[in-house]
Design a protein around this motif. Sequence first.
Motif, PDB file in Angstrom:
ATOM      1  N   MET A  22       0.831  -1.199   0.000  1.00  0.00           N
ATOM      2  CA  MET A  22       0.000   0.000   0.000  1.00  0.00           C
ATOM      3  C   MET A  22       0.871   1.257   0.000  1.00  0.00           C
ATOM      4  N   LEU A  23       1.872   1.290   0.871  1.00  0.00           N
ATOM      5  CA  LEU A  23       2.731   2.467   0.974  1.00  0.00           C
ATOM      6  C   LEU A  23       3.539   2.698  -0.301  1.00  0.00           C
ATOM      7  N   ILE A  24       4.040   1.627  -0.900  1.00  0.00           N
ATOM      8  CA  ILE A  24       4.820   1.748  -2.136  1.00  0.00           C
ATOM      9  C   ILE A  24       3.977   2.306  -3.275  1.00  0.00           C
ATOM     10  N   ASN A  25       2.681   1.986  -3.285  1.00  0.00           N
ATOM     11  CA  ASN A  25       1.813   2.398  -4.383  1.00  0.00           C
ATOM     12  C   ASN A  25       1.099   3.729  -4.168  1.00  0.00           C
ATOM     13  N   LEU A  26       1.311   4.370  -3.024  1.00  0.00           N
ATOM     14  CA  LEU A  26       0.717   5.683  -2.800  1.00  0.00           C
ATOM     15  C   LEU A  26       1.378   6.725  -3.700  1.00  0.00           C
ATOM     16  N   PRO A  27       0.676   7.811  -4.009  1.00  0.00           N
ATOM     17  CA  PRO A  27       1.330   8.906  -4.739  1.00  0.00           C
ATOM     18  C   PRO A  27       2.489   9.462  -3.910  1.00  0.00           C
ATOM     19  N   SER A  28       3.457  10.043  -4.575  1.00  0.00           N
ATOM     20  CA  SER A  28       4.622  10.577  -3.869  1.00  0.00           C
ATOM     21  C   SER A  28       4.277  11.812  -3.046  1.00  0.00           C
ATOM     22  N   GLY A  36     -10.517  25.038  -6.578  1.00  0.00           N
ATOM     23  CA  GLY A  36      -9.878  24.619  -7.818  1.00  0.00           C
ATOM     24  C   GLY A  36      -8.449  25.099  -8.009  1.00  0.00           C
ATOM     25  N   GLN A  37      -7.927  25.859  -7.071  1.00  0.00           N
ATOM     26  CA  GLN A  37      -6.563  26.372  -7.173  1.00  0.00           C
ATOM     27  C   GLN A  37      -5.642  25.640  -6.201  1.00  0.00           C
ATOM     28  N   PRO A  38      -4.528  25.071  -6.694  1.00  0.00           N
ATOM     29  CA  PRO A  38      -3.576  24.406  -5.791  1.00  0.00           C
ATOM     30  C   PRO A  38      -3.040  25.393  -4.757  1.00  0.00           C
ATOM     31  N   LYS A  39      -2.988  24.947  -3.496  1.00  0.00           N
ATOM     32  CA  LYS A  39      -2.539  25.816  -2.406  1.00  0.00           C
ATOM     33  C   LYS A  39      -1.411  25.213  -1.582  1.00  0.00           C
ATOM     34  N   LEU A  40      -1.437  23.884  -1.416  1.00  0.00           N
ATOM     35  CA  LEU A  40      -0.543  23.260  -0.454  1.00  0.00           C
ATOM     36  C   LEU A  40      -0.143  21.874  -0.942  1.00  0.00           C
ATOM     37  N   VAL A  41       1.098  21.506  -0.698  1.00  0.00           N
ATOM     38  CA  VAL A  41       1.608  20.190  -1.056  1.00  0.00           C
ATOM     39  C   VAL A  41       1.988  19.464   0.236  1.00  0.00           C
ATOM     40  N   CYS A  42       1.490  18.235   0.395  1.00  0.00           N
ATOM     41  CA  CYS A  42       1.861  17.388   1.533  1.00  0.00           C
ATOM     42  C   CYS A  42       2.803  16.313   1.021  1.00  0.00           C
ATOM     43  N   VAL A  43       3.944  16.174   1.667  1.00  0.00           N
ATOM     44  CA  VAL A  43       4.952  15.222   1.227  1.00  0.00           C
ATOM     45  C   VAL A  43       5.691  14.680   2.441  1.00  0.00           C
ATOM     46  N   HIS A  44       6.204  13.478   2.322  1.00  0.00           N
ATOM     47  CA  HIS A  44       6.866  12.845   3.459  1.00  0.00           C
ATOM     48  C   HIS A  44       8.175  13.547   3.839  1.00  0.00           C
ATOM     49  N   LYS A  54       4.019  15.765 -10.598  1.00  0.00           N
ATOM     50  CA  LYS A  54       4.607  14.747 -11.473  1.00  0.00           C
ATOM     51  C   LYS A  54       4.941  13.505 -10.662  1.00  0.00           C
ATOM     52  N   GLU A  55       5.119  12.382 -11.369  1.00  0.00           N
ATOM     53  CA  GLU A  55       5.514  11.123 -10.735  1.00  0.00           C
ATOM     54  C   GLU A  55       6.606  10.442 -11.557  1.00  0.00           C
ATOM     55  N   SER A  56       7.591   9.911 -10.883  1.00  0.00           N
ATOM     56  CA  SER A  56       8.623   9.049 -11.469  1.00  0.00           C
ATOM     57  C   SER A  56       9.323   8.383 -10.293  1.00  0.00           C
ATOM     58  N   GLU A  57      10.145   7.398 -10.558  1.00  0.00           N
ATOM     59  CA  GLU A  57      10.884   6.756  -9.461  1.00  0.00           C
ATOM     60  C   GLU A  57      11.804   7.764  -8.780  1.00  0.00           C
ATOM     61  N   CYS A  63      10.807  12.337  -2.623  1.00  0.00           N
ATOM     62  CA  CYS A  63       9.702  12.611  -1.707  1.00  0.00           C
ATOM     63  C   CYS A  63       9.740  11.713  -0.478  1.00  0.00           C
ATOM     64  N   ARG A  64      10.186  10.479  -0.631  1.00  0.00           N
ATOM     65  CA  ARG A  64      10.259   9.534   0.501  1.00  0.00           C
ATOM     66  C   ARG A  64      11.418   9.826   1.439  1.00  0.00           C
ATOM     67  N   TYR A  65      12.590  10.147   0.871  1.00  0.00           N
ATOM     68  CA  TYR A  65      13.818  10.205   1.667  1.00  0.00           C
ATOM     69  C   TYR A  65      14.441  11.590   1.763  1.00  0.00           C
ATOM     70  N   GLY A  66      13.995  12.541   0.950  1.00  0.00           N
ATOM     71  CA  GLY A  66      14.595  13.858   0.916  1.00  0.00           C
ATOM     72  C   GLY A  66      15.742  13.880  -0.073  1.00  0.00           C
ATOM     73  N   ASP A  67      16.515  14.943  -0.023  1.00  0.00           N
ATOM     74  CA  ASP A  67      17.642  15.143  -0.935  1.00  0.00           C
ATOM     75  C   ASP A  67      18.880  14.498  -0.313  1.00  0.00           C
ATOM     76  N   VAL A  68      19.075  13.227  -0.601  1.00  0.00           N
ATOM     77  CA  VAL A  68      20.147  12.442   0.028  1.00  0.00           C
ATOM     78  C   VAL A  68      21.423  12.527  -0.797  1.00  0.00           C
ATOM     79  N   ALA A  69      22.530  12.856  -0.121  1.00  0.00           N
ATOM     80  CA  ALA A  69      23.829  13.024  -0.776  1.00  0.00           C
ATOM     81  C   ALA A  69      24.789  11.899  -0.417  1.00  0.00           C
TER      82      ALA A  69
END
Length: 150
Positions: A22-28, A36-44, A54-57, A63-69
């Motif tokens: 279930m978690l793997i298949n959720l939107p990012s 009708g106007q986008p206001k807020l983005v919720c992300v992990h 947008k969606e891609s791997e 979105c899952r892990y942040g900007d990992v270096a």
Amino acid sequence: MNSKGKNGKEKTVQLKKELRDMLINLPSHYILSEKGQPKLVCVHAGIREEFIGKESERIKNFCRYGDVAGVDQQGKPIRRDWYKQYKGDLLVVWGHDPKPEPLMVNNTINIDQGVVFGGKLTAYRYPENEFVFVDAKKDYAGVKDNPLKR
């Protein structure tokens, strides 16, 4: 109750698989709109402005892990502060990087106050622009490197 738990090992394994799937298949990320106007983005853990909607791997991983270096000598992720470069109009509500209090930078709000580390569970109420907190009863993680005690 025996050591296998109330429902047995097989049911536990099955439930874990179902939750993982279930978690793997959720939107990012989720975009909340008002009239009708986008206001807020919720992300992990974070999102770049150009990833919103947008969606891609690659986007899912960000979105899952942040900007990992990479990882440090203890094998922990080294995270870049993606929110310092964010310049978008949409408010981004995120977590995965525990801070003692909500962190508001560049139209982003980190609401991870480390409840698992003995901090608090935080909710952000929109459009009221207010926070609701519930204190943890204890430090559930019990790790030496508690991010709230650095």
